[in-house]
Design an enzyme around this catalytic site. Structure first.
Site, PDB file in Angstrom:
ATOM      1  N   LYS A  67      18.823  39.160 -36.017  1.00 42.43           N
ATOM      2  CA  LYS A  67      18.648  37.825 -36.597  1.00 42.43           C
ATOM      3  C   LYS A  67      17.233  37.736 -37.115  1.00 42.43           C
ATOM      4  O   LYS A  67      16.265  37.846 -36.358  1.00 42.43           O
ATOM      5  CB  LYS A  67      18.911  36.749 -35.559  1.00 42.43           C
ATOM      6  N   LYS A  95      22.296  38.604 -39.434  1.00 44.83           N
ATOM      7  CA  LYS A  95      22.091  37.253 -39.967  1.00 44.83           C
ATOM      8  C   LYS A  95      20.688  37.127 -40.536  1.00 44.83           C
ATOM      9  O   LYS A  95      19.747  37.505 -39.843  1.00 44.83           O
ATOM     10  CB  LYS A  95      22.305  36.261 -38.835  1.00 44.83           C
TER      11      LYS A  95
HETATM   12  C1  PBG Z   1      20.150  28.328 -33.824  1.00 42.13           C
HETATM   13  C2  PBG Z   1      20.845  28.805 -35.036  1.00 42.13           C
HETATM   14  C3  PBG Z   1      20.401  28.783 -36.369  1.00 42.13           C
HETATM   15  C4  PBG Z   1      21.477  29.190 -37.154  1.00 42.13           C
HETATM   16  C5  PBG Z   1      22.527  29.485 -36.290  1.00 42.13           C
HETATM   17  N1  PBG Z   1      22.127  29.256 -34.997  1.00 42.13           N
HETATM   18  C6  PBG Z   1      19.115  28.326 -36.958  1.00 42.13           C
HETATM   19  C7  PBG Z   1      17.848  28.940 -36.569  1.00 42.13           C
HETATM   20  O1  PBG Z   1      17.785  29.994 -35.945  1.00 42.13           O
HETATM   21  O2  PBG Z   1      16.844  28.316 -36.895  1.00 42.13           O
HETATM   22  C8  PBG Z   1      21.473  29.250 -38.671  1.00 42.13           C
HETATM   23  C9  PBG Z   1      22.804  29.186 -39.345  1.00 42.13           C
HETATM   24  C10 PBG Z   1      22.777  28.904 -40.809  1.00 42.13           C
HETATM   25  O3  PBG Z   1      21.712  28.776 -41.449  1.00 42.13           O
HETATM   26  O4  PBG Z   1      23.873  28.769 -41.376  1.00 42.13           O
HETATM   27  N2  PBG Z   1      19.465  29.239 -33.068  1.00 42.13           N
END
Ligand code: PBG
Length: 331
Positions: free
Chosen positions: A196, A256
């Site tokens: 991520k 991601k």
């Molecule tokens: C929370 C989380 C996020 C997303 C999914 N879970 C945001 C972040 O890490 O700030 C993003 C999903 C998206 O942008 O569609 N931890």
């Protein structure tokens, strides 16, 4: 010309093209992210046209619609009331909190639907971070993991099938696996947000949940998540993360964002035999929607081509806000 090989031979007709097609999309590839809030109205999200903050009642109708379209998994995200947000985000393991209630409702209405959850503190934290922020402004790793384990167990008790740690704390997959097993949830799976990245593509999601990092008068708050989410410049590091998640017991690995990181999906596909998921995130969705609204692109064709690119790069599963539209178009 005297050519032995003419690749165009297999492109001559629709039938021939279908016969040699290497990849395809089906609605069962999709995981549909849904936002839920405690109110009784349905609230639009301005940077994500078509996505809503659902009430608990309307959430059920949307999950039923998704099931009818062939979608087999939803992931739930809470828009938590400001009054419930604290520095340690303890609302995340309230057994009567919004997410446990939503899981129970979904499982009662559509028992066969796979329910995935998100494990992280940001929707519950008044600081807007995935972990607990110390008085020096450090996002604490091991202290946060205790909270994440409690959050995961509460989600499993409510009926979740797949727990999705999105927080990027070190060692959380192993700790969550152990916590679930201790409570006899050995069949509840972990879909880990393995690679991520600290990305600007999450902007519209943070608007949807009002969960962006924010200033605080009592302590310094890091402006972004780069001390725990990965540096977009790094690819080899994703393999390290994948190896750790596998050793710690992850069932599915996720990359991601998706589109700007197709190379990472491809690399993890070479490195691991586990199923791989790609998250087609909120900013990717917003860009397509904005260009489509202006009439600059053909939304349907662009969405299906994009989703297919995740399959081609090696993903088995795609988290996407386009899930219902795409399922309809594939019919
Ligand atoms: C929370 C989380 C996020 C997303 C999914 N879970 C945001 C972040 O890490 O700030 C993003 C999903 C998206 O942008 O569609 N931890």
């Amino acid at each position: 010309m005297d050519l032995t090989y003419r690749p165009r031979r297999l492109r001559r007709s629709f039938a021939l093209r279908s016969m040699v097609q290497e990849h395809s999309l089906t609605p069962a590839d999709f995981i549909y992210p849904l936002f839920v809030h405690a109110g009784s109205d349905i609230q639009p999200i301005s940077a994500m046209p078509g996505a809503m903050r659902w009430s608990l009642d309307s959430l059920i109708s949307e999950v039923e619609r998704a099931w009818q379209l062939g979608i087999r998994c939803v992931v739930l995200f809470p828009k938590v009331d400001e009054s419930l947000k604290t520095e340690d985000g303890a609302e995340c393991f309230n057994p009567d909190g919004l997410i446990p209630r939503a899981i129970r409702r979904v499982k009662a209405a559509v028992p066969e639907m796979t329910v995935m959850t998100d494990v992280a503190l940001d929707p519950y934290s008044c600081d807007g971070h995935d972990g607990i922020v110390s008085s020096e402004g450090i996002v604490l790793n091991d202290e946060t993991i205790e909270y994440l384990c409690r959050q995961a167990v509460v989600q499993a008790e409510a009926g979740a099938d797949l727990i999705g740690p999105s927080d990027m704390m070190d060692g959380r997959v192993g700790a969550i696996r152990e916590a679930l097993d201790e409570e006899d949830f050995e069949y509840v799976g972990i879909i880990s947000y393995t690679a991520k990245y600290s990305s600007a593509y999450y902007g519209p999601f943070r608007e949807a949940l009002d969960s962006a990092p924010r200033g605080n008068t009592t302590k310094p708050i890091p402006k972004d998540k780069s001390t725990y989410q990965m540096n977009p410049a790094n690819a080899r590091e994703a393999i390290t993360e994948a190896q750790l998640d596998e050793q710690e017991g992850a069932d599915i690995l996720m990359v991601k964002p998706g589109l700007a990181y197709l190379d990472i999906i491809y690399r993890l596909r070479q490195e691991s035999e586990l199923p791989i998921a790609a998250y087609n995130v909120s900013g990717e969705y917003a860009m397509v929607k904005a260009a489509a609204e202006k009439g600059w692109i053909d939304e349907r064709k662009v969405v299906l081509e994009t989703l297919l690119s995740f399959k081609r790069s090696g993903a088995d599963l795609i988290l996407t806000y386009h899930a219902c539209d795409a399922a309809q178009w594939l019919k």
